[in-house]
Design a protein around this motif. Sequence first.
Motif, PDB file in Angstrom:
ATOM      1  N   ARG A  19      22.547  19.701 -28.993  1.00  0.00           N
ATOM      2  CA  ARG A  19      22.076  20.623 -27.957  1.00  0.00           C
ATOM      3  C   ARG A  19      22.637  20.308 -26.568  1.00  0.00           C
ATOM      4  O   ARG A  19      22.974  21.215 -25.818  1.00  0.00           O
ATOM      5  N   SER A 148      15.752  35.478 -34.877  1.00  0.00           N
ATOM      6  CA  SER A 148      15.103  35.657 -33.577  1.00  0.00           C
ATOM      7  C   SER A 148      13.780  36.411 -33.728  1.00  0.00           C
ATOM      8  O   SER A 148      12.832  36.163 -32.974  1.00  0.00           O
ATOM      9  N   ASN A 240      15.236  31.031 -28.675  1.00  0.00           N
ATOM     10  CA  ASN A 240      16.246  31.758 -29.450  1.00  0.00           C
ATOM     11  C   ASN A 240      16.067  31.459 -30.940  1.00  0.00           C
ATOM     12  O   ASN A 240      15.278  30.591 -31.319  1.00  0.00           O
ATOM     13  N   GLU A 242      18.652  30.533 -32.869  1.00  0.00           N
ATOM     14  CA  GLU A 242      19.864  29.829 -33.300  1.00  0.00           C
ATOM     15  C   GLU A 242      19.555  28.775 -34.355  1.00  0.00           C
ATOM     16  O   GLU A 242      18.513  28.127 -34.324  1.00  0.00           O
ATOM     17  N   HIS A 243      20.470  28.609 -35.262  1.00  0.00           N
ATOM     18  CA  HIS A 243      20.453  27.635 -36.354  1.00  0.00           C
ATOM     19  C   HIS A 243      19.736  28.138 -37.602  1.00  0.00           C
ATOM     20  O   HIS A 243      19.740  27.449 -38.618  1.00  0.00           O
ATOM     21  N   GLN A 342      25.043  25.506 -30.205  1.00  0.00           N
ATOM     22  CA  GLN A 342      24.029  24.800 -29.425  1.00  0.00           C
ATOM     23  C   GLN A 342      24.509  24.368 -28.039  1.00  0.00           C
ATOM     24  O   GLN A 342      23.819  24.627 -27.053  1.00  0.00           O
ATOM     25  N   ALA A 345      24.696  27.443 -25.867  1.00  0.00           N
ATOM     26  CA  ALA A 345      23.377  27.961 -25.493  1.00  0.00           C
ATOM     27  C   ALA A 345      22.763  27.132 -24.372  1.00  0.00           C
ATOM     28  O   ALA A 345      22.171  27.676 -23.434  1.00  0.00           O
ATOM     29  N   SER A 358      14.981  26.063 -29.260  1.00  0.00           N
ATOM     30  CA  SER A 358      15.501  26.573 -30.534  1.00  0.00           C
ATOM     31  C   SER A 358      14.607  26.047 -31.655  1.00  0.00           C
ATOM     32  O   SER A 358      14.835  24.938 -32.160  1.00  0.00           O
ATOM     33  N   CYS A 361      15.919  24.291 -34.638  1.00  0.00           N
ATOM     34  CA  CYS A 361      16.469  22.947 -34.428  1.00  0.00           C
ATOM     35  C   CYS A 361      15.318  21.946 -34.464  1.00  0.00           C
ATOM     36  O   CYS A 361      14.906  21.374 -33.449  1.00  0.00           O
TER      37      CYS A 361
END
Length: 507
Positions: A19, A148, A240, A242-243, A342, A345, A358, A361
């Motif tokens: 990150r 999301s 978010n 993400e991942h 990451q 972001a 996130s 994560c």
Amino acid sequence: MQCPDGSVGLELGRDRFGRVPLYWQQQQQVLWFSSRLQLLLAGSPIDINAAALHAYTCFSYVPTPLTPVQGIQAVPAGMQQTWQLDETGTLQWAQGRSQEWQEAGDQIDDEPTAVRSLQTLLKDSICRQTADLKDEPVGVLLSGGLDSSIVAALLVQLGVRVTAYSLDFGVPEQSELDYARCVADYLSIPLVTVDASAKRIRRAIAPTAAALDLPFGDGVTVPLFLLKQRAAQDTSVIFNGEHGDQLFAGWTNKPLIAAGVYSCLAPNDPSPEAAFYQQYLKTFHRLAGYEHHVFQPDFLTQHDLPNPVNWLREALDPQFSTAILHRLRRANLMLKGAQNIQPRATALAFAHGLRVRSPFCDVSLAEWTFRLSNELCLQGSCEKYILKRAVENWLPPEIVWRTKRGMGVPLTLWCFNDLWHDLGLWLNPAVLQAQAHLQPDIATRIVSGSLGGPIQGRRIGECLWLLLMWQAWRKAMLKEADFPHSWNHPFWLPAQLWRRLNQWQNS
């Protein structure tokens, strides 16, 4: 830190998700390190790292431990690196150790058990991510995709005050806005749409490059800058999804699965494994294999550019994961996640004073996913199957079960219209010639379709954008003097006129 042998040392490390970046540079007996590359550039001569530039054209990001600047390295995600003084008092790199993503021995194949565990893990993750929040409002970047949308639903379940933010590219046939509105209406949260039209993108290219320590060539980078810029007007915390793709094998994996199966059928033949690496390299859809078309001859002569597959080997190493989807998910976490999504972001959030969260994560969640059987991740043609089963009562079915499409950034449309003249500025032949790296006429060859067979349609915009963002990064970070510009390119003509002339010449 105190080393086992009693000496004094320094340890630098990063989390496994990558990150926050961490850069270092050793100058004689001094080790400089920072989470901002810009802070290490002051007062130092700056030379472009040829291998990093080559890697960027292959992946759209610079893989660790490389950085674009010669002499400065990045600590890889999940790595702890130690320096200590030897007997002569000389500072030496002592050791490095890493935390690995790897397949667990006890695999879960019971669907109801997996669903219950996953629901608990998702809720626990969001609780940890919101533990420090009081009654402050938060934002969520809502694409209308599954990941999301799950984050938005979990925040609502916790009673957090949420506002969703979505991009509007102004291209109805590529818009995901209807899905984002569907989720926002279902969860009864406000939705703010952010104008990401080509005119706004043009103005945001330079500020985005200045906000990023590293060049990132994905088309979504500048739109995300605008999205977070707008969110920062209302909140200081942005969530978010993400991942989610990396954890649950959300990218289209069928060609890679076929290549992996083939390699298992012929374990003594090195060619199937090599084919598997090449298949994975192709998923980046960039300029690997086009080096003689991309770089100037002198650049290729002076630098022994490595095979881009070399940057994939550790992530795809079968000793950590033998099941094909675990192997692919490990690679996606280490490459597309920790080295691209990451850190990008985080940098874009920091540029606007945002704290980025996130929920996917989460170490407990991520390690648990390496216990899932292949069938629970990919069932028939349904990707992310177990995630969809776990959340199917939290969201509308048209969101949960729709086929993944990805964010359709209309790069080619922009390049042949609003950004046409800008290509002649960012990728000017005289400037590229003076920099002595990229071929001076590369932009002309890409738009004319003559660079290579597969670079057509959407790939034209992706490749132009990749190179444009590299040049924008150079201008923002290296503070180079302006080079004289040339008019020996088609971008000073109206785009439509040039296209007619090009068609006439080709006919």
